[in-house]
Design an enzyme around this catalytic site. Structure first.
Site, PDB file in Angstrom:
ATOM      1  CE1 TYR A  66      -7.327   2.454   0.185  1.00 59.45           C
ATOM      2  CE2 TYR A  66      -4.930   2.642   0.386  1.00 59.45           C
ATOM      3  CZ  TYR A  66      -6.049   2.005  -0.125  1.00 59.45           C
ATOM      4  OH  TYR A  66      -5.890   0.903  -0.923  1.00 59.45           O
ATOM      5  CD  GLU A  68      -2.986  -0.776  -0.078  1.00 59.07           C
ATOM      6  OE1 GLU A  68      -3.127   0.383  -0.524  1.00 59.07           O
ATOM      7  OE2 GLU A  68      -3.548  -1.761  -0.597  1.00 59.07           O
ATOM      8  CG  ASP A  74      -8.478   3.846  -3.568  1.00 57.58           C
ATOM      9  OD1 ASP A  74      -9.724   3.818  -3.768  1.00 57.58           O
ATOM     10  OD2 ASP A  74      -7.690   3.108  -4.183  1.00 57.58           O
TER      11      ASP A  74
END
Ligand code: SF4
Length: 285
Positions: free
Chosen positions: A117, A34, A135
């Site tokens: 997020y 991520e 996102d």
């Protein structure tokens, strides 16, 4: 709502891209992917991800690595604060949290470089906890799926879409799969340039389906103003017995490329100077 979720989840299981950080439940690797994929395309980020897990298979390996080595491995990805935060967070996990990635939202969110997020993504993908992971892809899908004119780039808009995402993920039987399905739908079908509604699994539940105006969603309230900045450098070379060395300086913090090395800075201005520099070929050392 359960029909919509079933269709979305079924589509994801059949159609999602096989990526090295998918279909795993290791929070360290999910977190690493991520962070690498923020501001980075998947095709570019994949080689970095594989290189990182090869060098640092566990969070302890990353925490024990020298920061310079981590930054070297990050070279070319940009936004180096991501690498610094990743390294610092790994050290906190090892030194203060017993070497295990935390499982509660507050502790995850407190780690350097982890925002809402990323916290939602890691906790849902790795531990199947029902936190939203919102996102840009998810914002776009939600805005079209709810035909909402609410701008996505205001505090109020972010709260509004996060609340919608929360409602959905809390109803999902598998929160991790659900969040990934929303992201994948935005990446593959409900894309910025095109709503490929004819292939969309939730078409019959979507008020924006086949609507050219709604393909203009999501709305944004703010216009981005880009200020040009021109940096000019002088390569100062030092001759040694058998080669040339470039003299470099470390950049200050509080600006782009913090603590990275650069040649001698000649100018840093909104407009590049017009004078021409004379370039001379170097003699043999
Ligand atoms: S039907 Fe079209 S607009 Fe609606 S979510 Fe699917 S791709 Fe997006």
């Amino acid at each position: 709502m359960s029909t919509l979720l079933n269709k979305l989840h079924g589509w994801y299981q059949e159609n999602h891209r096989k990526l090295p950080w998918r279909d795993i439940d290791d929070p360290y690797r999910i977190w690493l992917s991520e962070v690498i994929l923020q501001q980075t395309r998947i095709d570019q980020g994949t080689s970095y991800y594989l290189r990182f897990v090869d060098h640092y298979p566990t969070v302890s390996d990353l925490a024990a690595a020298p920061l310079d080595e981590v930054l070297k491995l990050w070279e070319g990805l940009g936004y180096y604060s991501r690498a610094r935060n990743l390294h610092r967070a790994a050290q906190i996990i090892v030194q203060e949290l017993g070497g295990t990635f935390p499982t509660d939202y507050k502790s995850v969110r407190a780690l350097p470089g982890i925002g809402d997020y990323t916290a939602g993504a890691v906790l849902s993908f790795a531990y199947d906890q029902p936190y939203p992971a919102v996102d840009g892809n998810v914002l776009r899908v939600l805005s079209r799926l709810y035909a909402s004119e609410e701008p996505i780039d205001t505090t109020q808009g972010k709260k509004y879409y996060t609340a919608l995402a929360k409602q959905l993920v809390e109803k999902a039987p598998h929160p991790g799969l659900h969040n990934q399905a929303m992201i994948e739908l935005g990446a593959l079908i409900c894309t910025p340039q095109l709503c490929d509604c004819s292939r969309c699994p939730v078409r019959s539940d979507c008020p924006s389906a086949d609507s050219p105006e709604r393909a203009g969603l999501p709305r944004k309230a703010l216009k981005l103003s880009v200020q040009p900045r021109h940096l000019g450098y002088l390569f100062v070379l030092k001759r040694t017995s058998d080669h040339w060395q470039t003299i470099l300086y470390q950049r200050p913090t509080g600006d782009i490329w913090a603590k990275l090395y650069q040649p001698t800075l000649l100018y840093d201005q909104p407009v590049a100077p017009q004078e021409e520099l004379l370039l001379q070929p170097l003699p043999e050392p």
